[in-house]
Design a protein around this motif. Structure first.
Motif, PDB file in Angstrom:
ATOM      1  N   ARG A  52       0.846  -1.195   0.000  1.00 17.39           N
ATOM      2  CA  ARG A  52       0.000   0.000   0.000  1.00 17.39           C
ATOM      3  C   ARG A  52       0.879   1.242   0.000  1.00 17.39           C
ATOM      4  NH1 ARG A  52      -5.286   0.481   2.908  1.00 17.39           N
ATOM      5  NH2 ARG A  52      -4.123   1.754   4.375  1.00 17.39           N
ATOM      6  N   GLU A  55       2.170   3.273   3.174  1.00 14.93           N
ATOM      7  CA  GLU A  55       2.380   2.309   4.252  1.00 14.93           C
ATOM      8  C   GLU A  55       3.711   1.598   4.063  1.00 14.93           C
ATOM      9  OE1 GLU A  55      -1.037  -0.048   5.868  1.00 14.93           O
ATOM     10  OE2 GLU A  55       0.142  -1.717   5.050  1.00 14.93           O
ATOM     11  N   ASN A  56       3.824   0.809   2.987  1.00 14.50           N
ATOM     12  CA  ASN A  56       5.064   0.078   2.751  1.00 14.50           C
ATOM     13  C   ASN A  56       5.555   0.170   1.302  1.00 14.50           C
ATOM     14  OD1 ASN A  56       3.097  -1.536   1.660  1.00 14.50           O
ATOM     15  ND2 ASN A  56       3.488  -3.301   2.977  1.00 14.50           N
ATOM     16  N   SER A 100      -3.887   2.647  -1.177  1.00 13.12           N
ATOM     17  CA  SER A 100      -3.157   3.648  -0.398  1.00 13.12           C
ATOM     18  C   SER A 100      -3.841   3.923   0.937  1.00 13.12           C
ATOM     19  CB  SER A 100      -3.035   4.943  -1.202  1.00 13.12           C
ATOM     20  OG  SER A 100      -4.280   5.398  -1.668  1.00 13.12           O
ATOM     21  N   THR A 101      -3.044   4.478   1.840  1.00 12.18           N
ATOM     22  CA  THR A 101      -3.554   4.888   3.142  1.00 12.18           C
ATOM     23  C   THR A 101      -4.406   6.145   2.973  1.00 12.18           C
ATOM     24  OG1 THR A 101      -1.584   6.217   3.568  1.00 12.18           O
ATOM     25  CG2 THR A 101      -1.550   3.925   4.348  1.00 12.18           C
ATOM     26  N   CYS A 143      -0.510  -3.273  -5.416  1.00 14.11           N
ATOM     27  CA  CYS A 143      -0.459  -1.870  -4.995  1.00 14.11           C
ATOM     28  C   CYS A 143      -1.102  -0.945  -6.022  1.00 14.11           C
ATOM     29  CB  CYS A 143       0.973  -1.445  -4.684  1.00 14.11           C
ATOM     30  SG  CYS A 143       2.112  -1.541  -6.058  1.00 14.11           S
TER      31      CYS A 143
END
Length: 155
Positions: A52, A55-56, A100-101, A143
């Motif tokens: 994401r 996030e990572n 995504s966040t 992603c």
């Protein structure tokens, strides 16, 4: 210069078109438009790029993943058009979905990976309308996912 030669000149190799992961077909041609289902980002060795944004996965990693989606789109276009990428008249629209966040807001920069590839490969015909949408999750943990609508010349 052919589209295939342009792809090679850019240093890319088209992957094998991915098989659908559910009950749909990769592409449908209707009334001069080719509708290509959402494509996921696979590396050259076939590994799915997951995670994401915010996030990572960072924005540059997401951009590179979107470019890989773009290469898979071109592979699907080629397969749907019987191997003739020169039938592509115009990339009409890309839809980019970015896992995504809630606080990640660079979805347009991530989507540029696919958009810039289309312009580099197809020239002015690769310039397109686009949406870039943040979502909480994508299939298989990908992603990024990108779909497309392409205007095509008759066979």
């Amino acid at each position: 210069m052919s589209i295939e030669a342009r792809i090679a000149e850019l240093g890319h190799t088209l992957p094998q078109p991915a098989a659908p992961v559910a009950a749909y077909v990769p592409a449908v041609e209707a009334n001069g438009l080719l509708h290509v289902s959402g494509q996921l980002p696979f590396t050259a060795d076939g590994t799915l790029i997951t995670g994401r944004l915010g996030e990572n996965v960072d924005a540059e990693g997401g951009r590179a993943a979107a470019e890989r989606c773009g290469l898979m789109l071109i592979a699907q276009i080629k397969a749907a058009l019987g191997g003739d990428l020169d039938r592509v008249e115009r990339i009409v629209k890309l839809g980019a979905f970015i896992s995504s966040t809630a606080d990640f807001t660079d979805q347009p920069k991530v989507a540029n990976g696919a958009s810039e590839l289309m312009a580099a490969v197809f020239g002015d015909a690769g310039r397109h309308a686009r949406s870039a949408v943040g979502v909480p999750v994508l299939p298989l943990g990908a992603c990024v996912e990108v779909d497309a609508i392409i205007a095509v010349r008759p066979a």
